[in-house]
Scaffold this active site. Structure first.
Site, PDB file in Angstrom:
ATOM      1  CB  SER A 244      -0.917   0.017   1.237  1.00 12.35           C
ATOM      2  OG  SER A 244      -0.150   0.153   2.430  1.00 12.35           O
TER       3      SER A 244
ATOM      4  CB  ILE B  78       5.228   5.763  -0.779  1.00 12.32           C
ATOM      5  CG1 ILE B  78       4.638   7.140  -0.440  1.00 12.32           C
ATOM      6  CG2 ILE B  78       6.483   5.913  -1.634  1.00 12.32           C
ATOM      7  CD1 ILE B  78       5.487   7.962   0.491  1.00 12.32           C
TER       8      ILE B  78
ATOM      9  CB  SER C 243      11.084  10.281   6.637  1.00 14.72           C
ATOM     10  OG  SER C 243      10.299  11.280   7.256  1.00 14.72           O
TER      11      SER C 243
ATOM     12  CE1 TYR D 128       9.096   5.897   9.666  1.00 17.26           C
ATOM     13  CE2 TYR D 128       9.356   8.269   9.438  1.00 17.26           C
ATOM     14  CZ  TYR D 128       9.055   7.044   8.889  1.00 17.26           C
ATOM     15  OH  TYR D 128       8.712   6.964   7.556  1.00 17.26           O
TER      16      TYR D 128
ATOM     17  CE  LYS E  68      11.938   6.108   7.314  1.00 16.28           C
ATOM     18  NZ  LYS E  68      11.949   5.076   6.259  1.00 16.28           N
TER      19      LYS E  68
ATOM     20  CB  THR F 269       0.687   6.771   2.987  1.00 11.34           C
ATOM     21  OG1 THR F 269       1.265   7.137   4.254  1.00 11.34           O
ATOM     22  CG2 THR F 269       1.461   7.434   1.852  1.00 11.34           C
TER      23      THR F 269
END
Length: 334
Positions: free
Chosen positions: A53, A55, A179, A205, A209, A240
């Site tokens: 699903s 990107i 990101s 996160y 990244k 998303t």
């Protein structure tokens, strides 16, 4: 500096127009993205993680629609099978396949790499897209925090295991979907896995990244570009399922300005398929088909030392038990 560069620079300076849907809408006109016919990727093998699903799904549909043999790595059997069936139906390309693996489980990553190597003698493109923003801390069976395991250790291991197949493409390509959130995170090894008593999923996160983008440059330093080129990119702010679940307030506030998944995937698809600029350098960080700096803040720049980079490479190599790679003379883009 021409007019297109001036407009692009103004968008970057203001951040919101750059990261939102405004960025690609303006830049696609400035840089004439639609002036060339889509590249035919028939005969090329593309492996993409996290493509059920969002990107990753949009990237897989676009690449399969250009004729690529597209291999989706997913962790949920039913969702992965449905994604394969949908992409085959939408694109008319029967060469869409799947391999099951959770990128946070290193044994599963090894099995996935073995399956891909056995099935394909050559891998033209490996796209690292899998990842999620978690609000509660968890660890894998190997004792690695889940975000770091699935977005740093797992992708590093998969790249290591598929290097020979990628080199057969002469050059292969490894593309990491990062990101813009990494701009707020310092490079750290000791603090890469946040402790339970101060765990913040959003910060965790961003730390992962940041590590991804640094490792992208380090891969480019160690692997000749004639064998494999490495690129990282960030997709901007896209609408998303992951954003909807992890950042509902952000989605509510920014909703009208969010990019579509296809727009967020555009640069990754371009890096995967275009034989011009994406093959002219290695180690770059991209947004909307343009190279970008990896730092915006003095604090993150200060944290990015040669010693800490060596420490990061040593840590992740030890975690996944990957063979060492000697540096070579490449100069990565940044």
């Amino acid at each position: 500096m021409n007019a297109a560069d001036l407009v692009d620079g103004a968008l970057e300076l203001l951040v919101v127009p750059s990261f939102s849907r405004i960025g690609p809408e303006v830049r696609s006109r400035l840089d004439h993205w639609g002036s060339a016919a889509p590249v035919d990727l028939t005969g090329r093998v593309v492996v993409i993680t996290g493509a059920t699903s969002g990107i990753g799904g949009a990237a897989a549909r676009s690449l399969a629609g250009r004729g690529a043999t597209t291999v989706i790595i997913g962790r949920d059997e039913l969702r992965t099978r449905r994604a394969v069936e949908a992409i085959r139906s939408e694109t008319g390309n029967p060469a869409v396949e799947s391999v099951l693996a959770d990128l946070g489980d290193l044994d599963q990553v090894r099995h996935a790499a073995d399956a891909i190597a056995a099935r394909f003698g050559r891998v033209d493109v490996l796209v690292h897209n899998a990842g999620a923003l978690l609000h509660e801390r968890a660890e894998t069976a190997e004792g690695i925090e889940v975000t770091v395991a699935s977005q740093v250790a797992g992708p590093f291991l998969l790249t290591s295991l598929l290097l020979d197949q990628l080199a057969e493409a002469g050059p292969g390509r490894v593309i990491t979907v990062s990101s813009g959130g990494m701009y707020a995170a310092e490079l750290t090894v000791d603090g890469l896995q946040m402790a339970p008593d101060r765990y913040d999923g959003t910060k965790q996160y961003a730390l992962a990244k940041r590590a991804q983008v640094t490792l992208n440059e380090l891969w480019a330093e160690r692997v000749p570009a004639a064998e494999v080129v490495f690129h990282a990119m960030h997709p901007g702010w896209a609408d998303t399922p992951g954003v909807d679940a992890a950042l509902p307030t952000f989605k509510r506030v920014m909703g009208p300005l969010l990019r579509t998944p296809a727009s967020g995937a555009d640069t990754a698809v371009w890096l995967a398929g275009d034989d011009g600029e994406p093959l002219a350098s290695s180690g770059g960080f991209w947004l909307d088909r343009r190279l970008r700096p990896i730092h915006r803040l003095p604090s993150t720049r200060r944290s990015d030392t040669p010693a800490r980079r060596r420490e990061l490479w040593g840590w992740v190599t030890a975690q996944v038990d990957a063979p060492p790679l000697p540096p070579h003379d490449a100069e990565p883009s940044s």
